[in-house]
Scaffold this active site. Structure first.
Site, short mmCIF file in Angstrom:
data_model
loop_
_atom_site.label_atom_id
_atom_site.label_comp_id
_atom_site.label_asym_id
_atom_site.label_seq_id
_atom_site.Cartn_x
_atom_site.Cartn_y
_atom_site.Cartn_z
N TYR A 39 -16.81 37.89 -21.65
CA TYR A 39 -15.39 38.17 -21.76
C TYR A 39 -14.87 38.51 -20.37
O TYR A 39 -15.20 37.82 -19.41
CB TYR A 39 -15.16 39.27 -22.80
CG TYR A 39 -13.75 39.26 -23.34
CD1 TYR A 39 -13.22 38.10 -23.90
CD2 TYR A 39 -12.95 40.39 -23.29
CE1 TYR A 39 -11.92 38.07 -24.38
CE2 TYR A 39 -11.64 40.37 -23.77
CZ TYR A 39 -11.15 39.20 -24.32
OH TYR A 39 -9.86 39.17 -24.80
N LYS A 94 -19.56 21.08 -47.09
CA LYS A 94 -19.49 20.01 -46.08
C LYS A 94 -19.95 20.53 -44.73
O LYS A 94 -20.64 19.83 -43.98
CB LYS A 94 -18.05 19.51 -46.00
CG LYS A 94 -17.88 18.11 -45.45
CD LYS A 94 -18.49 17.09 -46.38
CE LYS A 94 -18.25 15.68 -45.91
NZ LYS A 94 -16.96 15.13 -46.31
#
Length: 404
Positions: A39, A94
């Site tokens: 970060y 999926k």
């Protein structure tokens, strides 16, 4: 579906942790140094790089291996318009298949869209996150306009699997079945029962590959020239004929492809098809006709279904993970006809090759070889990743849509 299986399915999805997917970090984050790189302040460096050159996102972020599986829940499995939230288990499923078969990461996104234009705007707005968009379980005819518009707007692959994934597998299996009966695609007469997304896309693919004589039939009968209820997507398949029913067009046909409903092909009609007929009865979970019923009237038939407990399962998992893998590896801007045709040919060719022992073990069989009961590879064949994805990536490069 029996009660025991239904209970087991619910437990599978609920325990020990609800759902089927989770997010894991791909970088260490255990020290102050890791934090400063993950970060602030380290993250500013790839931000600057991407601001200067947008394609750098493929180098510094997960974009290049991230697909959105997106649905509005209007055509979920065989359950119909159950809504986006009820469709979420399918979209998560999926995601599992993408990861299992092609190591592709997925965010499933269920959109409460007012209409097709709203859905298109939502997907367009979030598209920069992803390397590709997999549209799923969207009712026709909206699915056609949604996909076409998104393809025009976006510079990443947009793929409606219910259309093109199905079409690729059907085409590959049919090419091999025709080879076994010594017939050519250009010369056979094809009847397709079902004129929704899968039916129209599959017939469009077969036309691309050379088929000339195709008749589509839907719940209201033959798609004939001048039929008043046809839309812009079905009208190009209307034929100049006085025939109005399946019973009028199936006698003498070489190929029947069903993407419709259970028991929709009467045995007495199958009996009237041409010598060595090919029947793809793909309605799930119950096909238009079972293999046993088909062979009772036509012992010379070559059969395929959508089920794993019969030979020759036509299943989209043979296509979409590997098509996207090839498209992502090439950093393709779209998935075009050349890439889909390459997937068809790669799948068809693989069924001709000796089957590895690990595949035989996975399916608990002693042998598999190209023939009437093996016209398409098995989904657990590990060669699919290299063969199909490689063919798709090469086609992306050759057709000029690859970034690399």
């Amino acid at each position: 579906m029996n009660q025991d299986f239904a209970s087991a399915a619910l437990r599978y999805h609920a325990e020990p942790r609800p759902g089927k997917i989770s997010v894991q970090s791909s970088k260490p984050c255990a020290t102050q140094g890791d934090l400063s790189l993950a970060y602030t302040p380290g993250v500013a460096e790839p931000v600057r790089a991407i601001a200067a050159e947008p394609d750098a996102a493929y180098r510094y972020t997960s974009k290049g291996n991230l697909v959105a599986v997106i649905s509005n829940g209007t055509a979920v499995l065989g359950l119909g318009n159950v809504g986006p939230l009820a469709g979420k288990p399918v979209m998560e499923g999926k995601a599992v298949l993408f990861k299992r078969f092609a190591d592709i990461d997925v965010f499933d996104i269920e959109v409460e869209a007012r209409d097709a234009d709203h859905f298109i705007d939502v997907v367009s707005a979030i598209a920069p996150t992803f390397g590709g968009i997999n549209l799923e379980d969207i009712a026709a005819p909206d699915c056609f306009r949604i996909e076409n518009t998104l393809r025009e707007r976006l510079d990443i692959p947009v793929f409606h699997d219910d259309q093109h994934g199905t079409a690729v597998i059907i085409a590959a299996a049919l090419l091999n079945a025709l080879e076994l009966v010594d017939k050519r695609l250009e010369a056979v007469r094809i009847v397709c029962l079902g004129a929704g997304a899968a039916g129209l896309a599959s017939m469009r693919m077969l036309r691309t590959l050379g088929a000339r004589d195709i008749t589509l039939v839907d719940k209201d009968g033959v798609l004939y020239a001048g039929r008043p209820d046809l839309n812009d997507y079905s009208r190009p398949f209307a034929v100049d004929t006085a025939a109005r029913r399946l019973a009028d067009v199936l006698p003498g046909a070489d190929v029947f492809i069903g993407v419709s409903a259970a028991n929709a092909l009467p045995p007495e009609l199958l009996a009237q098809m041409a010598d060595r007929p090919i029947v793809f009865a793909l309605a799930n979970p119950d096909p238009e006709i079972t293999p046993a019923a088909a062979r009772a009237v036509r012992p010379d038939v070559i059969m395929a279904t959508g089920r794993s407990d019969y030979p020759n399962q036509v299943n989209n998992v043979l296509g979409f993970p590997f098509i996207f893998r090839g498209a992502l590896d090439a950093q393709a801007r779209t998935i075009n006809d050349a890439m889909l045709s390459a997937a068809v040919q790669a799948l068809a060719q693989l069924a001709h090759e000796p089957v590895p022992a690990e595949v035989l073990r996975a399916y608990n069989v002693d042998a598999l070889s190209f023939g009437p009961d093996y016209i398409i590879p098995k989904p657990l064949d590990p060669r699919l990743l290299e063969r199909v994805s490689g063919a798709v990536a090469r086609a992306a490069v050759d057709s000029g849509v690859a970034r690399r």
